[in-house]
Design a protein around this motif. Structure first.
Motif, short mmCIF file in Angstrom:
data_model
loop_
_atom_site.label_atom_id
_atom_site.label_comp_id
_atom_site.label_asym_id
_atom_site.label_seq_id
_atom_site.Cartn_x
_atom_site.Cartn_y
_atom_site.Cartn_z
N PHE A 122 -9.25 8.63 -0.75
CA PHE A 122 -8.31 8.72 0.44
C PHE A 122 -9.08 8.54 1.30
O PHE A 122 -10.34 9.60 1.32
N LEU A 123 -9.66 8.50 2.60
CA LEU A 123 -10.40 8.07 3.17
C LEU A 123 -9.15 9.13 4.44
O LEU A 123 -8.27 8.21 5.19
N VAL A 142 0.88 -1.15 0.19
CA VAL A 142 -0.16 0.15 0.03
C VAL A 142 0.41 1.08 -0.17
O VAL A 142 1.80 1.61 1.09
N ASN A 175 5.14 3.79 5.49
CA ASN A 175 4.00 2.22 6.44
C ASN A 175 5.09 1.74 6.30
O ASN A 175 5.85 0.51 5.95
N GLU A 218 -9.02 -1.82 5.40
CA GLU A 218 -9.77 -3.65 5.29
C GLU A 218 -9.63 -4.80 5.34
O GLU A 218 -9.84 -4.16 7.34
N VAL A 231 0.02 5.82 -0.08
CA VAL A 231 -0.27 6.50 0.30
C VAL A 231 0.02 8.15 0.04
O VAL A 231 1.17 7.97 0.98
P1 AMP Z 1 -3.78 -1.47 4.69
O1 AMP Z 1 -2.73 -2.17 4.13
O2 AMP Z 1 -5.09 -1.80 3.24
O3 AMP Z 1 -4.45 -1.83 5.92
O4 AMP Z 1 -3.06 -0.24 4.40
C1 AMP Z 1 -1.73 0.17 5.00
C2 AMP Z 1 -2.50 2.22 5.38
O5 AMP Z 1 -2.57 2.41 4.64
C3 AMP Z 1 -3.93 1.39 6.54
O6 AMP Z 1 -3.69 1.66 8.02
C4 AMP Z 1 -4.13 3.48 6.29
O7 AMP Z 1 -2.84 3.77 7.37
C5 AMP Z 1 -3.53 3.41 5.19
N1 AMP Z 1 -4.27 3.22 4.15
C6 AMP Z 1 -4.56 2.88 3.16
N2 AMP Z 1 -5.73 2.76 2.69
C7 AMP Z 1 -6.04 4.27 3.01
C8 AMP Z 1 -6.84 5.00 2.15
N3 AMP Z 1 -8.05 4.82 1.75
N4 AMP Z 1 -7.30 6.38 2.89
C9 AMP Z 1 -6.57 6.57 3.47
N5 AMP Z 1 -5.53 5.89 4.30
C10 AMP Z 1 -5.29 4.82 3.56
#
Ligand code: AMP
Ligand code: GLY
Length: 406
Positions: A181-182, A155, A218, A277, A157
């Motif tokens: 983006f959230l 991922v 991240n 997620e 961002v």
């Molecule tokens: P994930 O592996 O999908 O959990 O993504 C890793 C990190 O990226 C998340 O814990 C968030 O901090 C960030 N992230 C993922 N998707 C978004 C989103 N749509 N908007 C903002 N931050 C995101």
């Protein structure tokens, strides 16, 4: 009841500690492959590949276990749970088909759409043309995700369009998801699931970025705390009813019963809670703080989930105490890997009352120190006091875990 824990991380160490703390005898726990920290508490079977079905089944049969608990995602996605179930062993951990909820972000989005679960808008892309169109539709900050498992690196961002495109190029062969983006606070909420019924655990917040002030890349998670005092009344019930239960129902409808841990990665936006997620396993390092506070018998809960009996018997109960964990990472993490170096001072850290150390691997995230106290300030002070006694050349940890919560 004899239990096999599959995995070798700080999460598995935390599971072992919680089993012992809530009533399981050490002699009834075996961990494969485990690590040197886990080996100080229970029997380990080192040297096995946790994703190798035959090796894991062989150990489960040799050890005559009644229950297998699978820690990491890779064995789940590789079908290790299926192989154990074929031998008649009760398993806490979903079969390969249900583990796709974590293994494929596209699959997770499809399940959420069918179950009408709130999540960010997203486009599934298989060409760079589709990626560029989606990126420009949503605008910055850009969120690009690899479809499949990518060891925490899938991922990005970023405000940087070129970086978003480069990330997509890296993963486009396996499919890419471009998401809106959230913005908001993130919450990790775990559910035990038996295929039809879910039981919530206590919420935790994870600190994903490598450096203080949520700066840097991240990571798998650099620290966590539990519970979350600022959540609105009814939050857990809302997530149970609107997210966890509908997802479990939708998977069951498709013949992919989810038995194990449903990890809901959530974001509390101005327009309500949304899913970022799902994972098909306990989170690391959230498990270190969530299970630290568990007062119910963990073995019973996991066995009830594994055998379809969550609807009979009590829910999971937690202490009102607070837990904070801080992760020690090796030099260069998460970008580069340092050579293996000696870690010292763990015994000294653990000699402090209410401080625990969960060991992971020699490189990357090396260990987590967990502090538990009557207030967040006490728990945090204990975690950092423990960390101050541990030494790893080049090692780094965040100094602001749970600093804003009281
Ligand atoms: P994930 O592996 O999908 O959990 O993504 C890793 C990190 O990226 C998340 O814990 C968030 O901090 C960030 N992230 C993922 N998707 C978004 C989103 N749509 N908007 C903002 N931050 C995101
Ligand atoms: N701490 C995030 C995860 O376990 O995926």
């Amino acid at each position: 009841m004899r239990i096999l824990i599959v995995g070798s991380g700080a999460r598995e160490h935390a599971i072992v500690k919680a089993l012992i703390r809530t009533g399981t005898a050490k002699e009834n726990i075996v961990c494969a492959p485990g690590n040197e920290g886990i080996a100080r508490e229970v029997e380990i079977r080192p040297g096995i590949d946790a994703t190798d079905r035959l090796e894991v089944v062989k150990i489960a049969l040799e050890e005559r276990v009644d229950l297998a608990v699978i820690g990491p995602e890779a064995p789940l996605v590789a079908g290790v749970a299926d192989a154990l179930r074929e031998q008649g062993i009760a398993v806490f951990g979903p079969n390969q088909d249900a583990a796709q909820l974590e293994g494929s972000k596209n699959f997770a989005k499809e399940i959420m759409a069918s179950a009408e679960v709130p999540t960010g808008m997203a486009h599934q892309c298989t060409t760079m043309g589709e990626v560029e169109a989606a990126i420009d539709q949503f605008g910055a900050p850009y969120v690009v995700k690899a479809d499949g498992l990518a060891a925490g690196k899938g991922v990005i961002v970023t405000e940087d369009r070129a970086a978003a495109i480069a990330h997509a190029e890296n993963y486009i062969s396996g499919g890419v998801l471009v998401e809106e983006f959230l913005s908001g606070q993130e919450v990790s909420l775990f559910f035990l699931a038996d295929g039809k019924t879910v039981i919530p655990l206590s919420p935790a917040q994870d600190f994903k970025r490598a450096f203080d002030g949520d700066q840097g890349p991240n990571t798998g998670g650099m620290g966590a705390y539990s519970p979350i005092p600022w959540l609105p009344e009814g939050f857990v019930e809302e997530v149970t009813e609107r997210i966890a239960q509908p997802v479990i129902n939708e998977l069951a409808r498709r013949g992919a019963d989810f038995v194990g841990l449903l990890y809901c990665g959530l974001i509390v936006t101005e327009r309500g809670v949304k899913v970022i997620e799902f994972n098909a396993r306990f989170g690391d390092p959230e498990t270190q703080v969530v299970l630290r506070r568990l007062t119910s018998n963990l073995a019973d809960l996991l066995m009830r989930a594994a055998t379809g009996k969550l609807d009979v018997g009590p829910a999971a109960e937690f202490s009102a105490r607070k837990a904070v964990t801080v992760v020690l990472a090796s030099e260069g993490y998460p970008v580069s890997a340092a050579p293996v170096r000696e870690v010292t001072g763990i015994d000294s850290a653990e000699s402090i009352d209410d401080v625990e150390v969960c060991k992971a691997s020699p490189i990357g995230r090396v260990l987590s120190v967990v502090g538990c106290g009557d207030s967040f300030q006490e728990a945090r002070t204990l975690a950092y006091e423990g960390m101050s006694r541990i030494h790893l050349e080049g090692g780094h940890y965040r100094s602001d875990i749970a600093a804003k919560v009281s």
